[in-house]
Write a protein that holds these residues in place. Structure first.
Motif, short mmCIF file in Angstrom:
data_model
loop_
_atom_site.label_atom_id
_atom_site.label_comp_id
_atom_site.label_asym_id
_atom_site.label_seq_id
_atom_site.Cartn_x
_atom_site.Cartn_y
_atom_site.Cartn_z
N SER A 1 28.65 -23.36 -38.43
CA SER A 1 29.17 -22.01 -38.19
C SER A 1 28.01 -21.09 -37.82
O SER A 1 26.84 -21.48 -37.88
N LEU A 2 28.37 -19.88 -37.46
CA LEU A 2 27.40 -18.84 -37.18
C LEU A 2 27.42 -17.86 -38.33
O LEU A 2 28.48 -17.60 -38.91
N GLU A 3 26.26 -17.32 -38.65
CA GLU A 3 26.20 -16.31 -39.70
C GLU A 3 25.48 -15.08 -39.19
O GLU A 3 24.61 -15.17 -38.32
N GLU A 4 25.88 -13.95 -39.73
CA GLU A 4 25.24 -12.68 -39.40
C GLU A 4 25.05 -11.91 -40.70
O GLU A 4 26.03 -11.68 -41.42
N TRP A 5 23.81 -11.57 -40.98
CA TRP A 5 23.50 -10.81 -42.19
C TRP A 5 22.92 -9.46 -41.79
O TRP A 5 22.24 -9.33 -40.78
N LEU A 6 23.17 -8.47 -42.62
CA LEU A 6 22.51 -7.19 -42.53
C LEU A 6 21.69 -7.07 -43.81
O LEU A 6 22.24 -7.17 -44.91
N VAL A 7 20.38 -6.93 -43.65
CA VAL A 7 19.45 -6.97 -44.78
C VAL A 7 18.62 -5.70 -44.79
O VAL A 7 18.18 -5.23 -43.74
N LYS A 8 18.42 -5.15 -45.98
CA LYS A 8 17.55 -3.98 -46.11
C LYS A 8 16.36 -4.31 -47.00
O LYS A 8 16.44 -5.18 -47.86
N LYS A 9 15.28 -3.61 -46.74
CA LYS A 9 14.12 -3.70 -47.62
C LYS A 9 14.26 -2.57 -48.64
O LYS A 9 14.44 -1.41 -48.27
N GLU A 10 14.24 -2.95 -49.92
CA GLU A 10 14.40 -1.97 -50.98
C GLU A 10 13.44 -2.33 -52.11
O GLU A 10 13.51 -3.43 -52.65
N ASN A 11 12.58 -1.42 -52.48
CA ASN A 11 11.60 -1.66 -53.55
C ASN A 11 10.83 -2.96 -53.32
O ASN A 11 10.71 -3.79 -54.22
N GLU A 12 10.37 -3.14 -52.09
CA GLU A 12 9.56 -4.31 -51.71
C GLU A 12 10.32 -5.64 -51.74
O GLU A 12 9.73 -6.69 -51.66
N LYS A 13 11.66 -5.58 -51.87
CA LYS A 13 12.48 -6.79 -51.86
C LYS A 13 13.47 -6.72 -50.71
O LYS A 13 13.85 -5.64 -50.28
N LEU A 14 13.91 -7.89 -50.26
CA LEU A 14 14.96 -7.94 -49.26
C LEU A 14 16.31 -8.10 -49.95
O LEU A 14 16.45 -8.92 -50.86
N ILE A 15 17.28 -7.30 -49.53
CA ILE A 15 18.60 -7.26 -50.14
C ILE A 15 19.66 -7.41 -49.05
O ILE A 15 19.62 -6.70 -48.04
#
Length: 127
Positions: free
Chosen positions: A106-120
């Motif tokens: 399958s295909l995946e699409e994520w939206l990720v943010k950097k928060e407090n030096e971590k990826l979320i």
């Protein structure tokens, strides 16, 4: 980690699936998911940590199979300051009892943010 680069995002994806294949403790995943994140599985949506746990707890119960995920063709782009979109192909191979092997892609699409030096992960879609 001041600036996020493609390699860090790619490592984040690979680390997620390595932990998933090992069925690590739920907390390992929850710390990488926004509390209000959206989990879209082929158009069916689950929300927040509770939504993730509803799927993951079922995976943990099935001790009669092993899974191996392979992420490839990972493409990332910066959407805004600390927000990134990651698209990739995922191949899943499951070994079930009696030497039965199941494969899917399958295909995946994520939206990720950097928060407090971590990826979320903000949104996680299996397309």
């Amino acid at each position: 980690m001041n600036k996020i680069n493609h390699e860090q995002l790619e490592n984040f994806v690979h680390s997620w699936f390595a932990d998933l294949d090992q069925l690590k403790a739920p907390e390992v995943f929850l710390e990488r998911l926004d509390k209000n994140f959206e989990f879209n599985i082929y158009g069916s949506k689950l929300f927040g940590h509770k939504g993730f746990l509803s799927i993951y707890s079922g995976m943990q119960v099935k001790s009669d199979f092993t899974a191996h995920h392979i992420a490839s063709n990972i493409v990332s782009k910066q959407v805004s300051g600390e927000l990134f979109q990651i698209n990739f192909d995922i191949a899943l191979e499951q070994h079930i009892a009696n030497n039965v092997v199941s494969r899917s892609e399958s295909l995946e699409e994520w939206l990720v943010k950097k928060e407090n030096e971590k990826l979320i992960i903000m949104t996680y879609a299996i397309i």
